[in-house]
Design an enzyme around this catalytic site. Structure first.
Site, PDB file in Angstrom:
ATOM      1  N   ARG A   1     -28.950 -14.537   0.885  1.00 41.45           N
ATOM      2  CA  ARG A   1     -27.576 -15.199   0.176  1.00 41.45           C
ATOM      3  C   ARG A   1     -27.003 -15.729   1.275  1.00 41.45           C
ATOM      4  NH1 ARG A   1     -25.664 -12.244  -5.362  1.00 41.45           N
ATOM      5  NH2 ARG A   1     -27.478 -11.203  -5.840  1.00 41.45           N
TER       6      ARG A   1
ATOM      7  N   ASP B   1     -41.209  -9.952  -8.331  1.00 39.06           N
ATOM      8  CA  ASP B   1     -41.152 -11.311  -8.397  1.00 39.06           C
ATOM      9  C   ASP B   1     -41.256 -12.206  -7.290  1.00 39.06           C
ATOM     10  OD1 ASP B   1     -38.735 -10.188  -7.471  1.00 39.06           O
ATOM     11  OD2 ASP B   1     -37.647 -11.374  -8.988  1.00 39.06           O
TER      12      ASP B   1
ATOM     13  N   THR C   1     -35.528 -17.988  -2.265  1.00 39.67           N
ATOM     14  CA  THR C   1     -35.358 -17.381  -3.596  1.00 39.67           C
ATOM     15  C   THR C   1     -33.804 -17.504  -4.096  1.00 39.67           C
ATOM     16  OG1 THR C   1     -36.546 -15.485  -4.935  1.00 39.67           O
ATOM     17  CG2 THR C   1     -35.162 -15.130  -2.882  1.00 39.67           C
TER      18      THR C   1
ATOM     19  N   GLU D   1     -31.000  -9.024   0.383  1.00 43.54           N
ATOM     20  CA  GLU D   1     -29.622  -9.513  -0.460  1.00 43.54           C
ATOM     21  C   GLU D   1     -28.961 -10.335   0.662  1.00 43.54           C
ATOM     22  OE1 GLU D   1     -29.604 -10.386  -3.505  1.00 43.54           O
ATOM     23  OE2 GLU D   1     -30.210  -8.471  -4.440  1.00 43.54           O
TER      24      GLU D   1
ATOM     25  N   GLU E   1     -33.153 -18.474 -13.156  1.00 41.74           N
ATOM     26  CA  GLU E   1     -34.844 -18.695 -13.082  1.00 41.74           C
ATOM     27  C   GLU E   1     -35.305 -19.592 -13.882  1.00 41.74           C
ATOM     28  OE1 GLU E   1     -33.286 -15.277 -10.759  1.00 41.74           O
ATOM     29  OE2 GLU E   1     -33.297 -15.675 -13.415  1.00 41.74           O
TER      30      GLU E   1
END
Length: 643
Positions: free
Chosen positions: A223, A369, A625, A219, A538
């Site tokens: 981010r 994913d 992502t 994360e 998404e």
């Protein structure tokens, strides 16, 4: 295809009468050839009584003569036939034969079902560019409203609780919303927000990094590190590759040198997750202030989290000149290459102590994913090494997509929606017709993998698409349709976190989405614990990519409808937007949380969807992502260990 030849010669059953004497036919012109063939062979005919059958036969013969006399140099069938672009370049330029009469006609575009025509009536009159500019402005206004709530009530915290009007630190306390939002503000030209976010980062982030405790490696990388690096590039810090974005650099709004310095300090601490692990698989957690790392309580790492770090660290090596960032993170993918798979598919857990997979659960939703996403995107990012040292990444991606099609793709009953299910117990276990909203990243990834970022039209004209590429592009469009219907099937027009699909022999019972007018109300079940919406990006990500690649306006229309639903049901008057507890109820109960990715991804993809295609072109940029755009690395001088 049924092959047809020229019309047969007419015989006595058609009303012609045989005569005995033999005649020598006169010399005739080419235009009379067909007529002569009918009246001169081994025996000759003369007209009997003029009947309706004779008249129709004469009419057909006259038509043949006319066509032969007026044929074009390119044959009788004008225009391109459906899916014949490649073949046409090799067609003969000689005069056509009679077979050209019997080519299949071009296929017409599919008709939208009645309910979709009703929902998407604006598709019938494609809005002018000024209309999309206006809609893009609405998205910018939504971003400014979201930021105002965060700035007023949660500045410096990770996330805003818009109903409670306070901040919360659920991501380590590094002010994640500030960093996640900065490149979105740069892209939108929201200069005041750029200044506010940049000043906060310059004044506070380095200190927070040195003082804070445990953070999640994944994360924090996608981010915070990703956001810093993207903002550095878009602010003009990367002189070698900053000219392709199409985005004007606002002078004196950011400090690229400071962004790079903070990025390096954070990355140095995050690298402990790699160097502390006994295998190539990093630990999941890092204690920033102690410069230490450790595994999660159960000792496992998510496969997606361990393999979704390379874009950011490789780009940092590129701009810093230090190969260690790229070197450590690429070891993960090189190790993944050696592990056994199920037709390219992998379990969702991996053990950092042994470097081996744990369990057999296979899915493209949570914990699985972005593994598949980064196989492709890391390969795209390193342009100079696509056909050499990094070729294996595209091969792994290709094998995995074949596995998806073979093992996970199904169609619903009764209406044939295409979806991607799960194998909770591996290949030999039962198939589950469950699909997370997270899986809706896949349509965009499939489309990107097919054309490598250029438009479908250009790829076809250049003969760049294989049969498999075309199949994957079609699957991408089918899955995007399903993802959108996950929105339109609910009472609010917003998707649940998870949906179950009805399939032949295994009808998934349970409540529907609440929109009784939806054509697909009987295809989708939404269970009570899965009805929440977290403002996820998404589906919009895939609509953005598919619009760029196919240039089909329906993807913009679908995106606009989703944006309107966000505005109607999630907007908080005092500032910010909130997650929902139940998208099937009206009015929907609210959850009091604005995730950082709503500003970093959801609104960014909407803004780009409604904008021009020369902004962050997909053949020159890869989005991590968390939707932070990073440039494709094209330089001859390469610091990566993958050389």
């Amino acid at each position: 295809e049924r092959r047809l030849g020229p019309p047969p010669l007419l015989d006595a059953r058609c009303g012609w009468r045989r005569i005995q004497q033999r005649q020598v036919p006169p010399t005739i012109s080419p235009q009379g050839m067909v007529t002569q063939a009918l009246i001169s062979k081994s025996s000759k005919y003369q007209f009997g009584k003029f009947t309706l059958g004779k008249f129709l036969s004469l009419l057909m013969v006259s038509g043949l003569i006319y066509l032969l006399a007026h044929r074009s140099s390119k044959g009788f069938v004008s225009g391109e036939l459906h899916n014949k672009e490649v073949e046409s370049r090799h067609a003969s330029k000689d005069s056509p034969t009679i077979r050209t009469f019997w080519r299949k006609p071009p296929r017409l575009p599919p008709r939208l079902p009645p309910n979709e025509i009703y929902k998407n009536s604006s598709i019938l009159h494609h809005p002018p560019s000024s209309e999309w500019t206006s809609r893009q402005k609405k998205v910018k206004e939504a971003f400014e409203h979201a930021w105002s709530g965060y700035r007023n009530y949660a500045m410096g915290h990770d996330e805003l609780m818009p109903l409670s009007r306070r901040g919360v630190d659920g991501l380590g306390g590094l002010g994640a919303t500030v960093v996640d939002s900065l490149d979105t503000a740069i892209i939108m030209g929201a200069d005041d927000i750029v200044s506010e976010a940049s000043k906060w980062i310059e004044d506070n982030l380095m200190k927070k990094i040195s003082e804070k405790g445990q953070v999640n490696l994944f994360e924090t990388t996608i981010r915070v590190l990703g956001g810093l690096l993207s903002a550095y590039h878009l602010s003009g810090g990367d002189q070698a590759g900053g000219g392709d974005s199409g985005i004007a650099v606002a002078p004196n709004k950011t400090n690229p040198d400071r962004l790079l310095a903070v990025s390096k300090d954070l990355a140095d601490r995050l690298l402990l997750a790699f160097t502390s692990s006994p295998s190539a698989i990093p630990f999941s957690d890092v204690v920033l202030r102690d410069r230490s790392a450790h595994a999660s309580p159960d000792g496992l790492s998510s496969t997606s989290e361990a393999t979704t770090l390379q874009l950011e660290f490789s780009y940092l090596s590129r701009i810093s000149g230090d190969p260690k960032y790229d070197s450590e993170t690429m070891k993960v993918l090189e190790h993944m290459r050696t592990l056994p798979t199920v037709e390219g598919l992998v379990p969702i857990y991996i053990n950092p102590y042994s470097g081996q997979f744990s369990g057999e659960n296979i899915r493209l939703g949570s914990r699985g994913d972005s593994y598949y996403e980064y196989l492709l995107k890391v390969w795209i990012q390193q342009e100079n090494y696509r056909n050499t040292s990094l070729k294996y990444l595209f091969e792994m991606y290709t094998e995995a997509m074949k596995g998806v099609k073979h093992l996970l793709v199904r169609k619903t009953t009764p209406n044939g929606l295409v979806f991607v299910g799960e194998l909770p117990s591996g290949r030999n276990g039962a198939f589950s017709p469950k699909m997370d909203h997270l899986v809706c990243f896949l349509p965009g990834t499939l489309a990107l993998g097919a054309t490598k970022g250029i438009t479908k039209k250009k790829a076809l004209e250049s003969n760049l698409l294989t049969k498999e590429d075309i199949e994957n592009l079609q699957l991408a469009e089918d899955l995007a349709k399903t993802c959108v219907e996950m929105y339109f099937v609910t009472s609010t027009g917003l998707a649940p976190e998870i949906a179950y699909f009805h399939i032949e022999g295994n009808p998934e019972g349970g409540p529907d989405g609440g929109n009784k007018s939806s054509e697909y109300i009987s295809d989708i079940t939404i269970k009570p614990l899965d009805r929440h919406n977290l403002l996820r990006p998404e589906t919009l990500e895939s609509l953005f990519v598919l619009h760029r690649i196919t240039e089909d306006p329906k993807y913009r229309e679908w995106g606009w409808q989703i944006f309107q639903a966000f505005e109607k049901y999630t907007k908080v008057d005092s500032g910010g937007y909130t997650s929902l507890d139940d998208v099937t109820s009206l009015p929907p109960p609210r959850r009091d949380k604005m995730e950082t990715f709503f500003l970093g991804e959801t609104l960014k993809y909407l803004y780009l969807l409604f904008g021009e295609s020369n902004i962050l072109p997909l053949d020159k940029y890869v989005f991590n992502t968390e939707a932070h755009p990073l440039p494709v690395i094209r330089s001859v001088v390469q610091v990566s260990n993958t050389v």
